[in-house]
Design an enzyme around this catalytic site. Structure first.
Site, PDB file in Angstrom:
ATOM      1  CG  HIS A 157      -3.211  78.944 -23.020  1.00  0.00           C
ATOM      2  ND1 HIS A 157      -3.283  80.261 -22.661  1.00  0.00           N
ATOM      3  CD2 HIS A 157      -2.623  78.292 -21.983  1.00  0.00           C
ATOM      4  CE1 HIS A 157      -2.737  80.405 -21.458  1.00  0.00           C
ATOM      5  NE2 HIS A 157      -2.337  79.232 -21.033  1.00  0.00           N
TER       6      HIS A 157
ATOM      7  CB  SER B 113       0.692  78.421 -20.527  1.00  0.00           C
ATOM      8  OG  SER B 113       1.569  77.862 -19.580  1.00  0.00           O
TER       9      SER B 113
ATOM     10  CE  LYS C  55      -5.387  81.118 -18.651  1.00  0.00           C
ATOM     11  NZ  LYS C  55      -4.709  79.930 -18.177  1.00  0.00           N
TER      12      LYS C  55
HETATM   13  C1  PLP Z   1      -4.388  79.547 -16.807  1.00  0.00           C
HETATM   14  C2  PLP Z   1      -4.114  78.093 -16.800  1.00  0.00           C
HETATM   15  C3  PLP Z   1      -4.668  77.252 -15.837  1.00  0.00           C
HETATM   16  C4  PLP Z   1      -5.419  77.789 -14.654  1.00  0.00           C
HETATM   17  O1  PLP Z   1      -6.663  78.251 -15.008  1.00  0.00           O
HETATM   18  P1  PLP Z   1      -7.369  79.343 -14.068  1.00  0.00           P
HETATM   19  O2  PLP Z   1      -8.796  79.287 -14.441  1.00  0.00           O
HETATM   20  O3  PLP Z   1      -6.711  80.637 -14.390  1.00  0.00           O
HETATM   21  O4  PLP Z   1      -7.131  78.922 -12.652  1.00  0.00           O
HETATM   22  C5  PLP Z   1      -4.478  75.890 -15.960  1.00  0.00           C
HETATM   23  N1  PLP Z   1      -3.742  75.386 -16.965  1.00  0.00           N
HETATM   24  C6  PLP Z   1      -3.155  76.168 -17.896  1.00  0.00           C
HETATM   25  C7  PLP Z   1      -2.358  75.535 -18.977  1.00  0.00           C
HETATM   26  C8  PLP Z   1      -3.308  77.547 -17.826  1.00  0.00           C
HETATM   27  O5  PLP Z   1      -2.705  78.328 -18.722  1.00  0.00           O
END
Ligand code: PLP
Length: 384
Positions: A206, A178, A237
């Site tokens: 992602h 990320s 996302k």
């Molecule tokens: C954003 C993210 C999460 C958490 O997801 P949410 O739905 O925002 O709680 C988990 N793993 C990764 C790699 C992320 O980037």
């Protein structure tokens, strides 16, 4: 009183340039946002496909609220599991090529639930050192033995797997890291898991919607299909809404339903969100132009920043980190951009390792070519 102690800790953070701060948005999430009353060109959301403010999804959410109300009212196992949740689970499973799926209220909760349900005291979790905080927290909460391997270092992982002879083995990894935007070597990871009889949990937060055929995610991108892969993706996302899901073999999903505490002991997300997500899934699948556009913007940014004094980390994903180095320096560039009306967050330790503070530029299909041109020009100016 312990207040002075807390205040001293906060002051120390501030002195190190590490104080986290929030800013208040007054507009929808999009490339052009209003923050604290001022307009900005934004490169800081994970809304990669530009769906968070899509009229069709807004309408679906409104209609979902008309039909189901605003709250789920209970956890999934009590009375909060709606027909529309069920439909969404089936479509998500089919979309990523797994027999079954289970919705979670967030990706953070999904990771906590999966690792805790599948690994316990007598088991071992193997984790990439650059994994997301939610995976790190999940493995600690599981009380399993934890072995962390150097980032994407398969020889190191093989060595750790070989040393482990008892209990269940679970390898956990981000698919797209990320803060770096690079991809995990999933084919090699799967081969090691087969060789040492381990499970593989892939966090595609992602990659879902961005990678693979029709945005099916990292498994499609790498052409992987194995019952030992447990796939997790978030829906806040690229999908533009909220929530997360885990897709896996039926027996794995059945196990999560029985034992994943972050699934069992939390209120189900509003059914109206599932209505919006069904439409979002459709757009993710059909709007190939959004992924084409992202690829073009990524190429434009990379060629536009070639030769600048800061290193753009190699990444083919919409996460494009520009490594600045020091904490104060990264913050200064971010602040100077903001003065020019461009919002790019500075990411500092402990989120990334010491000396690699960076600007995390994230691109969206809703950005225009001239938005990216503007960012490139501002960065060149600041690099002087
Ligand atoms: C954003 C993210 C999460 C958490 O997801 P949410 O739905 O925002 O709680 C988990 N793993 C990764 C790699 C992320 O980037």
């Amino acid at each position: 009183m312990p207040f002075t102690e807390l205040q001293n800790e906060l002051n120390e953070r501030a002195a190190l340039g590490l104080l986290r701060q929030r800013h208040t948005l007054q507009s929808p999430q999009s490339p052009h946002i209003t923050v604290d009353g001022k307009p900005y060109l934004s490169f800081c959301s994970n809304d990669y496909l530009g769906l968070a403010n899509h009229p069709q999804l807004i309408a679906a959410l409104q209609q979902g609220a008309q039909q189901y109300g605003v709250g789920a009212g209970a956890s999934h196992l009590v009375s909060g599991h709606f027909q529309i949740h069920h439909e969404l689970e089936m479509q998500l499973a089919a979309f990523v090529g797994k027999p079954a799926a289970l919705l979670f209220s967030s990706g953070y909760l999904a990771n906590l639930g999966v690792v805790q349900a599948l690994a316990g005291r007598s088991d071992t979790v193997f984790s990439d050192k650059l994994n997301h905080a939610s995976l790190n927290d999940a493995m600690l909460l599981s009380r399993a033995t934890v072995k962390r391997y150097r980032h994407s270092d398969m020889a190191h992982l093989a060595q750790l797997l070989q040393q482990t002879n008892s209990g269940r083995k679970l390898v956990i990894t981000d698919a797209v890291f990320s803060m770096d935007g690079d991809l995990a070597p999933l084919s090699e990871l799967l081969a090691l898991c087969e060789r040492y009889d381990a499970w593989l949990l892939v966090d595609d937060a992602h990659g879902f919607g961005v990678l693979g055929e029709q945005g099916r995610g990292c498994l499609s991108h790498f052409n992987l299909d194995s019952p030992r892969i447990i796939y997790m993706a978030t829906l806040g996302k690229a999908a533009g809404v909220s929530g997360a899901f885990v897709a896996a073999e039926q027996v794995v999903v059945d196990t999560l339903l029985q034992s994943a505490r972050s699934y069992i002991y939390t209120t189900a997300s509003p059914p109206a969100l599932a209505c919006a997500l069904l439409d979002s899934l459709h757009l993710v699948q059909e709007d190939e132009w959004r992924r084409d556009k992202l690829r073009k913007l990524i190429a434009q940014l990379q060629s536009g920043l070639a030769g600048i004094k800061w290193q753009l980390q190699h990444s083919d994903t919409p996460i494009q980190p520009l490594i600045i180095g020091g904490n104060e320096a990264a913050l200064a560039v971010s602040t100077a951009l903001r003065a020019r009306g461009i919002w790019v967050p500075a990411i500092r330790p402990p989120t990334v390792s010491q000396g690699t503070a960076r600007l995390r530029i994230s691109l969206s299909a809703e950005h225009s070519e001239s938005d990216v041109t503007q960012l490139i020009a501002a960065l060149h100016e600041l690099a002087q």
